[in-house]
Design a protein around this motif. Sequence first.
Motif, short mmCIF file in Angstrom:
data_model
loop_
_atom_site.label_atom_id
_atom_site.label_comp_id
_atom_site.label_asym_id
_atom_site.label_seq_id
_atom_site.Cartn_x
_atom_site.Cartn_y
_atom_site.Cartn_z
N ASP A 137 0.83 -1.21 0.00
CA ASP A 137 0.00 0.00 0.00
C ASP A 137 0.87 1.27 0.00
O ASP A 137 0.57 2.23 -0.69
CB ASP A 137 -0.94 -0.02 1.21
CG ASP A 137 -1.83 -1.27 1.22
OD1 ASP A 137 -2.75 -1.34 0.40
OD2 ASP A 137 -1.56 -2.18 2.01
N ARG A 138 1.95 1.20 0.75
CA ARG A 138 2.89 2.34 0.79
C ARG A 138 3.57 2.49 -0.58
O ARG A 138 3.71 3.60 -1.09
CB ARG A 138 3.93 2.10 1.90
CG ARG A 138 4.92 3.21 2.06
CD ARG A 138 4.28 4.47 2.68
NE ARG A 138 5.10 5.66 2.41
CZ ARG A 138 4.71 6.71 1.70
NH1 ARG A 138 3.49 6.77 1.17
NH2 ARG A 138 5.52 7.73 1.51
N ALA A 139 3.96 1.37 -1.15
CA ALA A 139 4.61 1.40 -2.47
C ALA A 139 3.68 2.02 -3.51
O ALA A 139 4.12 2.81 -4.36
CB ALA A 139 5.03 -0.01 -2.89
N LEU A 140 2.40 1.69 -3.43
CA LEU A 140 1.45 2.24 -4.40
C LEU A 140 1.31 3.75 -4.23
O LEU A 140 1.26 4.49 -5.22
CB LEU A 140 0.09 1.54 -4.28
CG LEU A 140 -0.93 1.94 -5.34
CD1 LEU A 140 -0.43 1.59 -6.75
CD2 LEU A 140 -2.27 1.25 -5.10
N ASP A 141 1.27 4.21 -2.98
CA ASP A 141 1.21 5.67 -2.74
C ASP A 141 2.39 6.36 -3.43
O ASP A 141 2.24 7.40 -4.08
CB ASP A 141 1.29 5.99 -1.24
CG ASP A 141 0.01 5.59 -0.50
OD1 ASP A 141 -1.02 5.39 -1.17
OD2 ASP A 141 0.08 5.47 0.74
N ILE A 142 3.56 5.76 -3.30
CA ILE A 142 4.77 6.38 -3.86
C ILE A 142 4.73 6.40 -5.38
O ILE A 142 5.00 7.43 -6.00
CB ILE A 142 6.05 5.65 -3.35
CG1 ILE A 142 6.16 5.79 -1.82
CG2 ILE A 142 7.30 6.21 -4.03
CD1 ILE A 142 7.23 4.90 -1.19
N GLY A 246 -3.80 -3.94 2.05
CA GLY A 246 -4.69 -3.46 3.11
C GLY A 246 -5.64 -2.36 2.71
O GLY A 246 -6.59 -2.05 3.44
N ASN A 247 -5.38 -1.75 1.54
CA ASN A 247 -6.20 -0.61 1.14
C ASN A 247 -6.47 -0.65 -0.37
O ASN A 247 -5.86 0.06 -1.15
CB ASN A 247 -5.47 0.69 1.52
CG ASN A 247 -6.33 1.92 1.31
OD1 ASN A 247 -7.56 1.82 1.24
ND2 ASN A 247 -5.69 3.08 1.19
N PRO A 248 -7.40 -1.52 -0.79
CA PRO A 248 -7.60 -1.78 -2.23
C PRO A 248 -8.06 -0.55 -3.01
O PRO A 248 -9.01 0.11 -2.61
CB PRO A 248 -8.70 -2.85 -2.26
CG PRO A 248 -9.02 -3.20 -0.87
CD PRO A 248 -8.32 -2.28 0.06
N VAL A 249 -7.39 -0.28 -4.13
CA VAL A 249 -7.72 0.93 -4.89
C VAL A 249 -9.07 0.81 -5.61
O VAL A 249 -9.71 1.81 -5.87
CB VAL A 249 -6.64 1.31 -5.93
CG1 VAL A 249 -5.38 1.79 -5.24
CG2 VAL A 249 -6.34 0.19 -6.88
N ASN A 250 -9.48 -0.42 -5.93
CA ASN A 250 -10.76 -0.57 -6.65
C ASN A 250 -11.91 -0.95 -5.71
O ASN A 250 -12.87 -1.60 -6.11
CB ASN A 250 -10.60 -1.63 -7.75
CG ASN A 250 -9.58 -1.20 -8.80
OD1 ASN A 250 -9.80 -0.24 -9.52
ND2 ASN A 250 -8.44 -1.88 -8.85
#
Length: 352
Positions: A137-142, A246-250
Motif C-alpha cells: 500500500d505504501r509502495a502504491l502511494d509512492i 490493506g487498502n484496495p484501490v478498486n
Amino acid sequence: MQDWPGLIEAYRTWLPVSDSTPVVTLREGATPLIPVPSIAERIGKGVKVYVKYDGLNPTGSFKDRGMTMAISKAKEAGCEAVICASTGNTSAAAAAYARRAGMRAFVLIPDGYVAQGKLAQALVYGAEVLAIRGNFDRALDIVREVSDQYPVTLVNSVNPYRLQGQKTAAFELIDALGDAPDWLCIPMGNAGNITAYWMGFQEYHQAGRSRTLPRMMGFQASGSAPLVNETTVTDPETIATAIRIGNPVNREKAIAARAASNGAFLDVTDAEIIQAYKLLGGEEGVFCEPASAASVAGLLKRKDEVPAGATVVCVLTGNGLKDPDCAINNNDAAFHTDLNPDLGTVAKVMGF
Ligand code: AN7
C-alpha cells in the motif's frame, strides 16, 4: 488448430484499440478451463466446478491480460518508461511487456514479501527493481506520486487499460461454457480483477452473448481482508503474499459489482487457503499459487449455499511455480532423503 494471436487481436472490437495502436503481445489469454471433479464432489448436489487456469499466461499470471493493453496504449502514447507497485505478479508482467516494447520498467516491491519466482522474473525481464521497507500500500502511494510528477506511466490497476484487458477472461468463460457460470469465485487484493470480470460479463450479456450474469463471489485472506471487513488494514498479513494488500484501490467498483450481481465477499484463513492449495495440486494436478487457492477455499467454505446443479468457476490467478517456498513448506508428499544408492534401499522405501 489456428495460431492464437493474443487477446487484443482476438477481442479487438471489444477493446479501446485502433489500427494505429502498436500491439505489444506475448500471445496471452486463451487459458484452459479445467474441470475439477474432486472439488465438485465435496459440494455434491450435481454441481459442476471448473478452474480458469490463468497461471498459464506467458508470465504465469492473469496480469498479462491487463499488461498487453496497458503497455500497448502506453507505447501508442509515446511513453518511454512505466512504473508499478507490486506484490510480485504485476511487476513480472510489467517488466516483460515493457521491455518487449523497448521501455524502461521500474517496479517497487515490499522488501522480503515477494515470492521468489516473481522476483526472479522481474530481474530476468530487465526491470529496475526498488525494494522498499514498507508494504504494498505504501509502495502504491509512492508510485502514484512519481507518475504524477515525472514522465513515467503508471501501470497498476488504476490504469483503466489494465481492466479493459483483464475483462477478456470473462469473454473466454462465456465463449467456452456457452453462457456465464452461476458463480464466479475470485481472490481479491486491489480488487481490479473482480471489477474487470464483472465489466466483461456485463458487456457480453448486453450484446446477447450470454443469457445470464454470475454472482460475483470475492475472497480475501483473513489477515488481509479490508473489503470483507469494510475497513483499511494497516498491517496486512497472509501466506498469500500476492493479496497482502490493506487498502484496495478498486474498493468502490468491487462493492458495486457485488451489489449488482447479488454477490458476496468472505474471508478465508491461511489454513483454509493451504488446504485448497494442496487439494488442487494433490488431487487435480493443478498447481496454483496460494492467493489463487483462496477462490477454491472460499467456494468450499460457502458450499452449502451453492444451488443444486450450478456451474461454478474459480479463477486461478497465478501459477504455483511463482512461490516455490510455499510449495516446499506446505505439502503432504512422501519425500525420502539421504538414501543409500542401492536397489535394496529403494525397494524397501517403496514398500516391496
Ligand atoms: C496471484 O501483483 O496486486 O484483486 O501487485 O497476484 O486484481 O488485485 C497481485 C494481485 C490475485 C489479486 N491473485 O488481484 C500485484 C498484485 C494473484 C495476484 C491477485 C493478485 P486484484
